[in-house]
Design a protein around this motif. Structure first.
Motif, PDB file in Angstrom:
ATOM      1  N   ALA A 274       0.887  -1.168   0.000  1.00 42.86           N
ATOM      2  CA  ALA A 274       0.000   0.000   0.000  1.00 42.86           C
ATOM      3  C   ALA A 274       0.920   1.210   0.000  1.00 42.86           C
ATOM      4  O   ALA A 274       1.824   1.308   0.830  1.00 42.86           O
ATOM      5  CB  ALA A 274      -0.898  -0.006   1.227  1.00 42.86           C
ATOM      6  N   GLU A 275       0.700   2.131  -0.918  1.00 45.56           N
ATOM      7  CA  GLU A 275       1.664   3.205  -1.154  1.00 45.56           C
ATOM      8  C   GLU A 275       0.975   4.559  -1.177  1.00 45.56           C
ATOM      9  O   GLU A 275      -0.179   4.681  -1.599  1.00 45.56           O
ATOM     10  CB  GLU A 275       2.373   2.948  -2.483  1.00 45.56           C
ATOM     11  N   THR A 276       1.693   5.578  -0.713  1.00 44.04           N
ATOM     12  CA  THR A 276       1.187   6.944  -0.779  1.00 44.04           C
ATOM     13  C   THR A 276       2.341   7.890  -1.060  1.00 44.04           C
ATOM     14  O   THR A 276       3.490   7.613  -0.696  1.00 44.04           O
ATOM     15  CB  THR A 276       0.479   7.342   0.535  1.00 44.04           C
ATOM     16  N   THR A 277       2.043   8.996  -1.724  1.00 45.62           N
ATOM     17  CA  THR A 277       3.057  10.005  -2.016  1.00 45.62           C
ATOM     18  C   THR A 277       3.247  10.896  -0.802  1.00 45.62           C
ATOM     19  O   THR A 277       2.275  11.362  -0.200  1.00 45.62           O
ATOM     20  CB  THR A 277       2.644  10.855  -3.226  1.00 45.62           C
ATOM     21  N   MET A 278       4.494  11.131  -0.442  1.00 45.23           N
ATOM     22  CA  MET A 278       4.801  11.924   0.743  1.00 45.23           C
ATOM     23  C   MET A 278       4.764  13.412   0.406  1.00 45.23           C
ATOM     24  O   MET A 278       5.175  13.815  -0.684  1.00 45.23           O
ATOM     25  CB  MET A 278       6.176  11.539   1.292  1.00 45.23           C
ATOM     26  N   PRO A 279       4.291  14.236   1.327  1.00 46.41           N
ATOM     27  CA  PRO A 279       4.285  15.680   1.085  1.00 46.41           C
ATOM     28  C   PRO A 279       5.699  16.247   1.194  1.00 46.41           C
ATOM     29  O   PRO A 279       6.561  15.686   1.856  1.00 46.41           O
ATOM     30  CB  PRO A 279       3.381  16.216   2.196  1.00 46.41           C
ATOM     31  N   GLY A 280       5.934  17.352   0.550  1.00 46.90           N
ATOM     32  CA  GLY A 280       7.242  17.998   0.639  1.00 46.90           C
ATOM     33  C   GLY A 280       8.228  17.441  -0.370  1.00 46.90           C
ATOM     34  O   GLY A 280       7.951  16.501  -1.113  1.00 46.90           O
ATOM     35  N   ARG A 281       9.420  18.008  -0.381  1.00 45.49           N
ATOM     36  CA  ARG A 281      10.442  17.645  -1.351  1.00 45.49           C
ATOM     37  C   ARG A 281      11.512  16.737  -0.759  1.00 45.49           C
ATOM     38  O   ARG A 281      12.435  16.330  -1.457  1.00 45.49           O
ATOM     39  CB  ARG A 281      11.092  18.914  -1.914  1.00 45.49           C
TER      40      ARG A 281
ATOM     41  N   ASP B 127      -9.139   6.136   1.410  1.00 44.60           N
ATOM     42  CA  ASP B 127      -8.383   7.358   1.139  1.00 44.60           C
ATOM     43  C   ASP B 127      -7.840   7.285  -0.290  1.00 44.60           C
ATOM     44  O   ASP B 127      -7.069   6.380  -0.623  1.00 44.60           O
ATOM     45  CB  ASP B 127      -7.231   7.483   2.139  1.00 44.60           C
ATOM     46  N   PRO B 128      -8.214   8.210  -1.161  1.00 46.35           N
ATOM     47  CA  PRO B 128      -7.766   8.138  -2.560  1.00 46.35           C
ATOM     48  C   PRO B 128      -6.263   8.317  -2.737  1.00 46.35           C
ATOM     49  O   PRO B 128      -5.734   8.011  -3.811  1.00 46.35           O
ATOM     50  CB  PRO B 128      -8.541   9.280  -3.233  1.00 46.35           C
ATOM     51  N   SER B 129      -5.560   8.785  -1.711  1.00 47.02           N
ATOM     52  CA  SER B 129      -4.112   8.966  -1.834  1.00 47.02           C
ATOM     53  C   SER B 129      -3.349   7.656  -1.658  1.00 47.02           C
ATOM     54  O   SER B 129      -2.137   7.612  -1.881  1.00 47.02           O
ATOM     55  CB  SER B 129      -3.615   9.986  -0.802  1.00 47.02           C
TER      56      SER B 129
END
Length: 294
Positions: free
Chosen positions: A122-129, A212-214
């Motif tokens: 299960a994967e999600t994109t992390m906020p920030g750079r 959660d769609p993210s």
């Protein structure tokens, strides 16, 4: 001789009792109770009920305590899954949780080569750079943990696994062939970091979808990776240095080399309360055989 007529003798009238008044001169009926028994009052019955409920609550609390201790032991006691090569690695602990299946193909002083079997995440994109700032990491971890513990289409709670993967996903620019020169348009969001949880293998592809769609569910195909383990807290600068060190060490390998499109991936095996020297982290790069690449 005639007898005179006498009036009829009537019995004296009964005294009228008030309602509820006990008859005079009569003893109340006795209730016979067998020897060795006694009657219970309402207060005693309520007390027995309270004691029964308390006993049930204590039994349930004991079961929960046993479950809690059992679950805590998975994190506190090392699993012995990894064979240490150095004293530093010997001090690292790994929770006794399900992890990614792999076999070791080769071991060197600075790294080892693994054949990793396919698995689901299960994967999600992390906020920030950056990949390891506290706020972004905590937010992404909580999103994935919510999915794992019931925020999914089946409201199903799944078992925790290890490790937590963090990887950098390079966003490639859009290339347009002009007469001259060739112009590369840089993507506006630059590089992104992704965090993923390994899913329990018993589900296979039959995993519930996230509410959660993210959060996305994906299969990671089988691959060969070069892995270097290290303890302590993970920072972006530390990962950059360790990635460069691993790439440099692999340049001397005559059997395996880094794949052209390989990006760094970090595995963190321990919960946050683990002491830094006891944590096991790994930096990994996907590699390929020299013969297969030629």
């Amino acid at each position: 001789m005639a007898f005179p007529c006498l009036p009829a003798v009537r019995p004296p009238p009964r005294a009228v009792r008030a309602r509820g008044e006990r008859p005079r001169g009569r003893r109340p009926a006795l209730t016979v109770v067998a020897a060795g028994t006694r009657t219970s009052s309402g207060a005693e019955a309520r007390g027995s009920l309270v004691l029964a409920l308390v006993s049930q609550a204590l039994a349930a609390s004991q079961r929960r305590a046993v479950d809690l201790v059992t679950e805590a032991a998975k994190y506190a006691l090392p699993s012995g899954r990894f064979e240490p090569r150095t004293l530093e690695e010997a001090l690292m602990s790994v929770p006794d949780l399900e992890t990614v299946p792999f076999r070791i193909l080769k071991r060197e002083d600075e790294y080892e080569i693994r054949q990793v079997e396919s698995y689901y995440v299960a994967e999600t994109t992390m906020p920030g750079r950056t990949g390891f700032d506290f706020s972004g990491s905590s937010q992404s971890f909580n999103v994935l943990a919510s999915y794992l513990f019931g925020k999914n289409t089946r409201s199903e709670q799944m078992e925790m696994t290890t490790p937590v993967f963090t990887r950098k996903e390079e966003v490639r620019g859009e290339t347009m062939d002009m007469t001259t020169p060739v112009i590369t348009k840089k993507a506006s969001d630059g590089n992104k970091w992704k965090m993923s949880f390994v899913m329990p293998s018993k589900y296979g592809p039959d995993l519930p979808q996230a509410k959660d769609p993210s959060v996305t569910i994906k299969e990671v195909p089988s691959k060969i990776v070069a892995v270097a383990a290290f303890p302590g807290l993970v920072t972006d600068d530390d990962i950059s240095q360790r990635e460069s060190r691993l790439r440099k060490a692999l340049q001397k390998d005559t059997q395996y080399r880094v794949k052209e499109d390989s990006v760094v991936e970090i595995a963190q095996y321990n919960p946050p309360f683990t002491l830094p020297f006891a944590r096991r982290n790994e930096v990994a790069l996907e590699v390929e055989g020299v013969d297969s690449a030629s």
